[in-house]
Design a protein around this motif. Structure first.
Motif, short mmCIF file in Angstrom:
data_model
loop_
_atom_site.label_atom_id
_atom_site.label_comp_id
_atom_site.label_asym_id
_atom_site.label_seq_id
_atom_site.Cartn_x
_atom_site.Cartn_y
_atom_site.Cartn_z
N PRO A 111 0.83 -1.21 0.00
CA PRO A 111 0.00 0.00 0.00
C PRO A 111 0.87 1.26 0.00
N LEU A 112 0.26 2.38 -0.42
CA LEU A 112 0.90 3.69 -0.36
C LEU A 112 0.44 4.43 0.88
N ALA A 113 1.32 5.25 1.44
CA ALA A 113 0.95 6.05 2.60
C ALA A 113 -0.08 7.11 2.22
N GLU A 114 0.05 7.68 1.02
CA GLU A 114 -0.90 8.68 0.53
C GLU A 114 -1.48 8.20 -0.79
N THR A 115 -2.78 8.29 -0.93
CA THR A 115 -3.45 7.81 -2.14
C THR A 115 -4.14 8.96 -2.85
N ALA A 116 -4.45 8.75 -4.12
CA ALA A 116 -5.06 9.80 -4.94
C ALA A 116 -6.44 10.18 -4.44
N SER A 117 -7.17 9.24 -3.86
CA SER A 117 -8.54 9.51 -3.40
C SER A 117 -8.62 9.88 -1.93
N GLY A 118 -7.52 9.66 -1.20
CA GLY A 118 -7.56 9.82 0.25
C GLY A 118 -8.10 8.61 0.97
N ALA A 174 -8.10 8.78 -8.41
CA ALA A 174 -9.00 9.59 -7.60
C ALA A 174 -10.44 9.10 -7.76
N ASP A 175 -11.31 9.58 -6.87
CA ASP A 175 -12.72 9.20 -6.92
C ASP A 175 -13.39 9.66 -8.21
N GLY A 176 -14.49 8.97 -8.54
CA GLY A 176 -15.35 9.41 -9.63
C GLY A 176 -14.84 9.01 -11.00
N LEU A 177 -15.73 9.10 -11.99
CA LEU A 177 -15.34 8.81 -13.36
C LEU A 177 -14.26 9.78 -13.85
N GLU A 178 -14.31 11.00 -13.35
CA GLU A 178 -13.28 11.98 -13.73
C GLU A 178 -11.90 11.53 -13.26
N GLY A 179 -11.82 10.99 -12.05
CA GLY A 179 -10.55 10.50 -11.54
C GLY A 179 -10.02 9.34 -12.36
N LEU A 180 -10.92 8.44 -12.75
CA LEU A 180 -10.52 7.31 -13.59
C LEU A 180 -10.05 7.80 -14.95
N PHE A 183 -6.56 9.31 -14.73
CA PHE A 183 -5.54 8.27 -14.60
C PHE A 183 -5.25 7.61 -15.94
N LEU A 184 -6.30 7.26 -16.68
CA LEU A 184 -6.11 6.60 -17.97
C LEU A 184 -5.47 7.53 -18.98
N ALA A 185 -5.82 8.82 -18.93
CA ALA A 185 -5.21 9.78 -19.84
C ALA A 185 -3.71 9.92 -19.55
N THR A 192 2.14 4.19 -21.52
CA THR A 192 2.09 3.00 -20.66
C THR A 192 0.87 2.16 -21.01
N THR A 193 1.10 0.91 -21.33
CA THR A 193 0.00 0.01 -21.69
C THR A 193 -0.70 -0.52 -20.44
N LEU A 194 -2.02 -0.48 -20.46
CA LEU A 194 -2.84 -1.14 -19.45
C LEU A 194 -3.92 -1.90 -20.19
N ALA A 195 -3.82 -3.24 -20.18
CA ALA A 195 -4.76 -4.04 -20.96
C ALA A 195 -5.13 -5.31 -20.20
#
Length: 256
Positions: A111-118, A174-180, A183-185, A192-195
């Motif tokens: 795990p990370l100490a700090e995350t994008a969503s909190g 981060a939270d929400g569709l905007e956060g997703l 991240f993908l953008a 970077t490939t994510l498949a």
């Protein structure tokens, strides 16, 4: 005992009491291991218990879901240096047959100490509800996996994920569709490939649906274990662990 009770008893024997004899009663001798670093068979796991106990290893189970003979647990392991890091978040999947645990898959991530969503990788809703909607929720997530994760029709994402509430526990999103989307953008911009290429397991109970998939992240073969919470016909919460699949393993069973 039910399959769930068998698995929880085995986890207590292994990771709380470090009791080899109790574990031997709950694991089939031919226990099939898919963790890449652990040899197959019950005795390989039992033989590891003294070192695990001496290390101060601690296990906490946050969620348990079951369907048929498959049980999924969502765990945190602390003092887990023997497994590769000081702390690890894991999804473990167990198959039970004739009152014994006969097969095990897992996916571990530090795990990370700090995350994008909190949010942490393990907090959030844990109660299983809506048992009467298990089949409906499983079908929804299967559709999401096919259309969005496997890329058959990614434009249908709002058919599956709530546009109002989407709580994210992936530490980089981060939270929400905007956060997703952000991240993908970022992945696309960096090349970077994510498949996701194949989904091997789907386990559902009420409002929770778990999937185990393989694919590629960056240049590496990767395992993706995802847990989704569904509410009112939409995915509203997501947890996952992501782990590279090594070329060499301690057995010939494969990651899946």
């Amino acid at each position: 005992m039910t399959p769930t009770e068998t698995v929880l008893s085995a986890l207590t024997a292994l990771f709380v009491n470090f009791d080899g004899e109790a574990a031997r009663d709950l694991l089939a001798p031919g226990y099939i291991q898919h963790n890449p670093n652990v040899p197959t068979g019950a005795e390989a796991v039992i033989g590891f218990l003294p070192a695990l106990k001496d290390s101060g290893f601690e296990a906490t189970t946050h969620r348990v879901i079951s369907e048929g003979d498959l049980i999924v647990t969502h765990n945190t392991y602390n003092n887990s240096q023997l497994l590769g890091a000081d702390s690890l978040v894991s999804f473990d999947v167990f198959r039970v047959e004739d009152g014994k645990v006969v097969e095990h898959w897992d996916n571990l991530q530090a795990p990370l100490a700090e995350t994008a969503s909190g949010r942490s990788m393990t907090d959030g809703t844990a109660t299983v509800t809506d048992l009467d909607k298990t089949a409906e929720n499983k079908a929804l997530v299967k559709g999401f996996v096919t259309d969005v994760l496997h890329g058959k029709a990614p434009e249908k994402i709002t058919d599956y994920i709530s546009t109002e509430t989407y709580m994210q526990h992936n530490p980089y999103v981060a939270d929400g569709l905007e956060g997703l989307g952000t991240f993908l953008a970022g992945l696309a911009e960096s090349g970077t490939t994510l498949a996701y290429t194949e989904t091997h397991m789907v386990v559902a109970q009420g409002n929770f649906v778990f999937t185990a998939s393989e694919g590629v992240f960056g240049d590496a073969p990767t395992a993706f274990f995802d847990l989704f919470r569904v509410e009112d016909g939409k995915i509203v919460e997501h947890w996952d662990t992501v782990e590279e699949i090594p070329a060499e393993m301690a057995h010939e069973n494969g990651k899946f």
